[in-house]
Design a protein around this motif. Structure first.
Motif, PDB file in Angstrom:
ATOM      1  N   PHE A   1       5.500 -21.734  -2.573  1.00 43.88           N
ATOM      2  CA  PHE A   1       4.465 -21.213  -1.682  1.00 43.88           C
ATOM      3  C   PHE A   1       3.429 -22.264  -1.286  1.00 43.88           C
ATOM      4  CE2 PHE A   1       5.482 -17.564  -4.610  1.00 43.88           C
ATOM      5  CZ  PHE A   1       6.318 -16.907  -3.723  1.00 43.88           C
ATOM      6  N   VAL A   2       3.553 -23.491  -1.801  1.00 43.16           N
ATOM      7  CA  VAL A   2       2.470 -24.454  -1.598  1.00 43.16           C
ATOM      8  C   VAL A   2       2.329 -24.901  -0.147  1.00 43.16           C
ATOM      9  CG1 VAL A   2       2.463 -25.299  -3.965  1.00 43.16           C
ATOM     10  CG2 VAL A   2       3.929 -26.410  -2.254  1.00 43.16           C
TER      11      VAL A   2
ATOM     12  N   SER B   1      -2.585 -30.437 -13.701  1.00 38.72           N
ATOM     13  CA  SER B   1      -2.041 -29.084 -13.568  1.00 38.72           C
ATOM     14  C   SER B   1      -0.627 -29.165 -13.001  1.00 38.72           C
ATOM     15  CB  SER B   1      -2.910 -28.241 -12.628  1.00 38.72           C
ATOM     16  OG  SER B   1      -4.227 -28.125 -13.113  1.00 38.72           O
ATOM     17  N   PHE B   2       0.082 -28.052 -13.120  1.00 38.28           N
ATOM     18  CA  PHE B   2       1.393 -27.940 -12.486  1.00 38.28           C
ATOM     19  C   PHE B   2       1.605 -26.491 -12.096  1.00 38.28           C
ATOM     20  CE2 PHE B   2       6.195 -27.819 -12.740  1.00 38.28           C
ATOM     21  CZ  PHE B   2       6.380 -28.510 -11.560  1.00 38.28           C
TER      22      PHE B   2
ATOM     23  N   ILE C   1      -4.339 -21.073 -11.873  1.00 38.95           N
ATOM     24  CA  ILE C   1      -5.195 -19.950 -11.458  1.00 38.95           C
ATOM     25  C   ILE C   1      -5.837 -20.265 -10.110  1.00 38.95           C
ATOM     26  CG2 ILE C   1      -7.302 -18.656 -12.002  1.00 38.95           C
ATOM     27  CD1 ILE C   1      -6.580 -19.140 -15.000  1.00 38.95           C
ATOM     28  N   ALA C   2      -6.321 -21.502  -9.958  1.00 39.01           N
ATOM     29  CA  ALA C   2      -6.956 -21.909  -8.702  1.00 39.01           C
ATOM     30  C   ALA C   2      -5.975 -21.802  -7.541  1.00 39.01           C
ATOM     31  CB  ALA C   2      -7.488 -23.330  -8.828  1.00 39.01           C
ATOM     32  N   ALA C   3      -4.748 -22.230  -7.748  1.00 35.54           N
ATOM     33  CA  ALA C   3      -3.741 -22.143  -6.686  1.00 35.54           C
ATOM     34  C   ALA C   3      -3.452 -20.693  -6.322  1.00 35.54           C
ATOM     35  CB  ALA C   3      -2.455 -22.851  -7.129  1.00 35.54           C
TER      36      ALA C   3
ATOM     37  N   ILE D   1       2.323 -30.476  -0.901  1.00 40.11           N
ATOM     38  CA  ILE D   1       1.102 -29.949  -0.263  1.00 40.11           C
ATOM     39  C   ILE D   1       0.700 -30.880   0.876  1.00 40.11           C
ATOM     40  CG2 ILE D   1      -1.298 -29.264  -0.607  1.00 40.11           C
ATOM     41  CD1 ILE D   1      -0.613 -28.838  -3.583  1.00 40.11           C
ATOM     42  N   ASP D   2       0.893 -30.425   2.076  1.00 43.69           N
ATOM     43  CA  ASP D   2       0.666 -31.251   3.249  1.00 43.69           C
ATOM     44  C   ASP D   2      -0.780 -31.741   3.304  1.00 43.69           C
ATOM     45  OD1 ASP D   2       1.469 -32.434   5.707  1.00 43.69           O
ATOM     46  OD2 ASP D   2       0.431 -30.834   6.791  1.00 43.69           O
ATOM     47  N   GLY D   3      -0.936 -33.045   3.452  1.00 44.95           N
ATOM     48  CA  GLY D   3      -2.271 -33.618   3.608  1.00 44.95           C
ATOM     49  C   GLY D   3      -3.058 -33.789   2.330  1.00 44.95           C
TER      50      GLY D   3
END
Length: 282
Positions: free
Chosen positions: A214-215, A123-124, A103-105, A245-247
């Motif tokens: 989409f990450v 999470s995944f 949900i947060a993503a 996820i970069d960084g």
């Protein structure tokens, strides 16, 4: 009797939440079969410096209904944005556990300028593995047939949320024994009406969309936390998100299970404080 939480009407239904502390905002998103109370240690630690909003999602805790129009986790993310608007919150850091991390993503993908930081605990954001879907469908079918989570079923579900080393952890911290027992008992307290809502939310959580593609859009400060002795999520999934996820930062918590923020609360809280200290909330 639990203290009645605050609520806002969203899509014609009451969504309950707690609101404690003052300062930059942190929104806590629990996972399936838990509730806002899972974050008690984190809220106690952070509320002296931050405003902590912890939500009871549809079918969980004190939120016993669900809007008819809610069909997926994208809808739930939009409802969190609505809650932010109703509370006059312009931006916040988001911490999600399990399906709450998904949900947060989704929330970040919808409104990246309003999210200061993202923390995902066990999470995944990819598709749920088929083997898990089959297992969870079996559990949900039993709940649907019985219209309750029986004591026998609670004894099956509860251990999945804790470490494979839970007996060793209890030896180190005797208070955990009561936590495990309380979690098991709380699983049996859902009313038949709430079970219907819970099952709808569970279906959305289990069959969520794949957002791994989409990450790359998640360019905000991100902390990915993986327990190394859990049953429900694998460290490999967290490694995959971290690589994508970069960084992002990756934190492994040894011995802990799905509820690492409870089993290893002091360790988790310290890493959380260190991460949030570096966030620009302006």
């Amino acid at each position: 009797m639990p203290t009645l939480m605050l609520h806002k009407i969203i899509d014609n239904q009451p969504l309950y939440y707690s609101d404690e502390g003052h300062g930059p905002v942190i929104i806590f998103c629990h996972g399936l079969l838990t509730s806002s109370t899972m974050w008690r240690s984190q809220i106690n630690t952070l509320s002296s410096q931050y405003r902590c909003i912890a939500i009871d999602f549809w079918g969980h805790g004190q939120t016993t209904t669900i809007p008819e129009t809610t069909q997926n986790l994208q809808d739930v993310a939009q409802q969190v944005l609505t809650l932010m608007d109703l509370l006059n919150i312009k931006s916040a850091a988001i911490i999600g556990h399990g399906s709450g991390g998904a949900i947060a993503a989704e929330l970040v993908l919808y409104a990246p300028v309003r999210i200061n930081a993202l923390i995902m605990l066990n999470s995944f954001v990819g598709f749920e593995p088929q083997v898990n879907c089959v297992k969870y469908q079996g559990l949900m079918a039993q709940i649907a047939n019985e219209q309750t989570i029986s004591t026998a079923l609670a004894h099956i579900i509860s251990p999945l949320f804790f470490s494979k080393d839970i007996e060793q952890l209890i030896d180190q911290d005797a208070k955990l024994d009561a936590v495990v027992e309380q979690f098991r008992v709380e699983l049996t307290t859902y009313s038949s009406a709430q079970i219907t809502v819970l099952l709808k939310f569970a279906n959305m959580a289990i069959f969520k969309r794949d957002t791994l593609e989409f990450v790359e859009a998640l360019t905000l400060p991100t902390l990915v936390v993986a327990s190394l002795r859990g049953y429900l999520r694998t460290a490999l999934e967290s490694y995959l998100m971290h690589d994508s996820i970069d960084g992002s930062q990756l934190l492994n918590i040894e011995q802990a299970g799905h509820l690492a923020n409870i089993e290893k609360s002091n360790l988790f809280n310290q890493h959380l404080i260190d991460f949030l200290d570096k966030i620009n909330f302006n």
